[in-house]
Design an enzyme around this catalytic site. Structure first.
Site, short mmCIF file in Angstrom:
data_model
loop_
_atom_site.label_atom_id
_atom_site.label_comp_id
_atom_site.label_asym_id
_atom_site.label_seq_id
_atom_site.Cartn_x
_atom_site.Cartn_y
_atom_site.Cartn_z
N THR A 93 -39.44 -31.16 4.48
CA THR A 93 -38.17 -31.21 3.74
C THR A 93 -37.66 -29.80 3.42
O THR A 93 -36.51 -29.64 3.05
CB THR A 93 -38.28 -32.05 2.43
OG1 THR A 93 -39.32 -31.51 1.62
CG2 THR A 93 -38.58 -33.51 2.73
N GLY A 94 -38.51 -28.79 3.56
CA GLY A 94 -38.07 -27.40 3.37
C GLY A 94 -37.18 -26.98 4.54
O GLY A 94 -37.22 -27.60 5.61
N TYR A 132 -55.87 -21.02 4.24
CA TYR A 132 -56.52 -19.72 4.33
C TYR A 132 -55.49 -18.63 4.09
O TYR A 132 -54.49 -18.55 4.80
CB TYR A 132 -57.18 -19.53 5.70
CG TYR A 132 -57.78 -18.16 5.83
CD1 TYR A 132 -58.96 -17.82 5.17
CD2 TYR A 132 -57.13 -17.17 6.57
CE1 TYR A 132 -59.48 -16.54 5.25
CE2 TYR A 132 -57.65 -15.89 6.66
CZ TYR A 132 -58.83 -15.59 6.00
OH TYR A 132 -59.34 -14.32 6.07
N SER A 155 -43.77 -30.65 -2.07
CA SER A 155 -43.69 -32.12 -2.17
C SER A 155 -42.27 -32.55 -1.85
O SER A 155 -41.32 -31.88 -2.25
CB SER A 155 -44.00 -32.60 -3.61
OG SER A 155 -43.83 -34.01 -3.68
N LYS A 186 -50.15 -37.57 -0.38
CA LYS A 186 -51.16 -36.61 0.10
C LYS A 186 -50.93 -35.21 -0.48
O LYS A 186 -51.88 -34.55 -0.87
CB LYS A 186 -51.14 -36.55 1.63
CG LYS A 186 -51.88 -37.75 2.25
CD LYS A 186 -51.79 -37.74 3.76
CE LYS A 186 -52.67 -36.68 4.38
NZ LYS A 186 -52.58 -36.71 5.86
N GLY A 189 -58.50 -25.29 -5.23
CA GLY A 189 -59.67 -24.64 -4.61
C GLY A 189 -59.35 -23.19 -4.28
O GLY A 189 -60.16 -22.29 -4.52
N LYS A 235 -59.23 -21.13 -7.45
CA LYS A 235 -60.60 -20.86 -7.94
C LYS A 235 -61.21 -19.72 -7.13
O LYS A 235 -61.78 -18.78 -7.68
CB LYS A 235 -61.40 -22.16 -7.78
CG LYS A 235 -62.85 -22.07 -8.13
CD LYS A 235 -63.43 -23.47 -8.25
CE LYS A 235 -64.90 -23.51 -7.91
NZ LYS A 235 -65.18 -24.08 -6.60
N ALA A 290 -46.17 -27.71 -10.28
CA ALA A 290 -44.83 -28.26 -10.52
C ALA A 290 -44.97 -29.77 -10.67
O ALA A 290 -45.13 -30.50 -9.71
CB ALA A 290 -43.92 -27.94 -9.34
N TYR A 349 -44.51 -41.03 -5.78
CA TYR A 349 -44.24 -39.70 -6.34
C TYR A 349 -44.81 -39.60 -7.75
O TYR A 349 -45.52 -38.67 -8.09
CB TYR A 349 -42.73 -39.46 -6.35
CG TYR A 349 -42.29 -38.09 -6.78
CD1 TYR A 349 -42.67 -36.95 -6.07
CD2 TYR A 349 -41.45 -37.92 -7.89
CE1 TYR A 349 -42.24 -35.69 -6.46
CE2 TYR A 349 -41.01 -36.66 -8.27
CZ TYR A 349 -41.41 -35.54 -7.56
OH TYR A 349 -40.98 -34.30 -7.94
#
Ligand code: UDP
Length: 318
Positions: free
Chosen positions: A39-40, A66, A79, A95, A106, A109, A118, A149
């Protein structure tokens, strides 16, 4: 010279993501924009491409992410975000809220970065409390069409808090209410681009239901200012950001008529399933903690957005 701080923005080529990329680059940060472009839109970031502070990763946030080198902040905006988009991409929506948030946490961290999630006023569902403070737990239909959503974002909030509590990741959550401005897509289905493009094309304004449902519309620059302040603070949230000025959809249609096309008809269409009846942010927390409140009057924001859609739809006339 001090090395600039580095920010990763997922969904960086989207409506809000691209405005955030621009703001952070403008403030001297290095910005990595991550997007899978479902959607971007590359047009949203094309003007930043030559800037040495800006780079793009075409990656799906639900896959292992990565990124080489340090990251100080991660803003998770990836999203689908309009009701039409999440009906079209229901599984991707679940997802990216679930697996994507996990991947991003992750990464935060691993890099010791502050992560901003958001989230959305949709976590309040069809609210039974009005206006909605952050302490309200919401009223969501998990199995309805909007559930993909709403529940993805609720899960994302829970995951974010778990990483904060269990792994000590520095996180914060912003709950974003209806926001509008340039770079929304003409066909994104949300009420502001729908009415403004209808006004430009001389088509009737499509009001869903009787138009008595209410929304509160925040101009994008105001929202970006609030998010910028929250990222650089050490507050954890959730914090509502939105404009508390509330309109019914019918009042909003009348305002668009008055400003741009008084002759336009109103075409009443069926109300979508689970369309929330009211929505108005309680922004007391943002006022106190961030010294933030919206500055842009609806008419001013609509004029700017209208100019953007005019340039897109009638380039020869502008
Ligand atoms: N809406 C409308 N006409 C349209 C698009 C939306 O009347 O062409 C209504 C919609 O039913 C909802 C409100 O406008 O009550 C805001 O819808 P939007 O899709 O912008 O965002 P939502 O707040 O529902 O996520």
């Amino acid at each position: 010279m001090k090395e600039p701080k580095r920010v990763l923005i997922t969904g960086g080529a989207g409506f809000l993501g691209s405005h955030l990329c621009e703001r952070f680059v403008g403030e001297g940060f290095r910005v990595v924009c991550l997007d899978n472009f479902i959607t971007g839109n590359p047009d949203n970031i094309v003007h930043l491409l030559g800037n040495p502070l800006f780079s793009v990763l075409e990656v799906d946030a639900t896959q292992f992410i990565y990124v080489e080198g340090p990251l100080h902040y991660i803003l998770h905006f990836a999203s689908p975000a309009s009701p039409m988009d999440y009906l079209k991409f229901p599984i991707q929506t679940l997802k990216v809220g679930g697996l994507g948030t996990h991947k991003v946490l992750g990464l935060a961290k691993n890099k010791n970065a502050r992560m901003l999630l958001a989230s959305t006023s949709e976590v309040y569902g069809d609210p039974e409390v009005h206006p909605q403070p952050e302490s309200y737990w919401g009223h969501v239909n998990p199995t309805g069409p909007r559930g993909v959503y709403d529940e993805a974002k609720r899960y994302a909030e829970a995951m974010t808090m778990a990483y904060r509590r269990y792994h000590g990741v520095n996180t914060c959550i912003v709950r974003i209410f209806n926001t509008y401005g340039p770079r929304m897509r003409t066909n994104d289905g949300r009420v502001v681009p729908a009415f403004l493009t209808q006004a430009i094309r001389g088509e009737p304004l499509t009001v869903f239901g009787s138009g008595e449902q209410s929304r509160s519309f925040c101009y994008v620059d105001d929202l970006v200012e609030g998010i910028f302040r929250l990222v650089l603070s050490d507050h954890e949230g959730p914090i509502n950001l939105g404009n508390p000025e509330e309109f019914t959809v019918l009042q909003f249609a009348r305002a668009v008529q008055k400003l741009f096309a008084p002759e336009l008809q109103i075409d009443f269409r069926p109300l979508p399933t689970d369309d929330p009846r009211t929505r108005q942010p309680d922004i007391a927390l943002a006022r106190t903690l961030l010294g933030w409140e919206p500055q842009t009057h609806l008419e001013v924001g609509l004029q700017k957005t209208h100019e953007y859609f005019l340039r897109l739809l009638q380039p020869a006339r502008v």
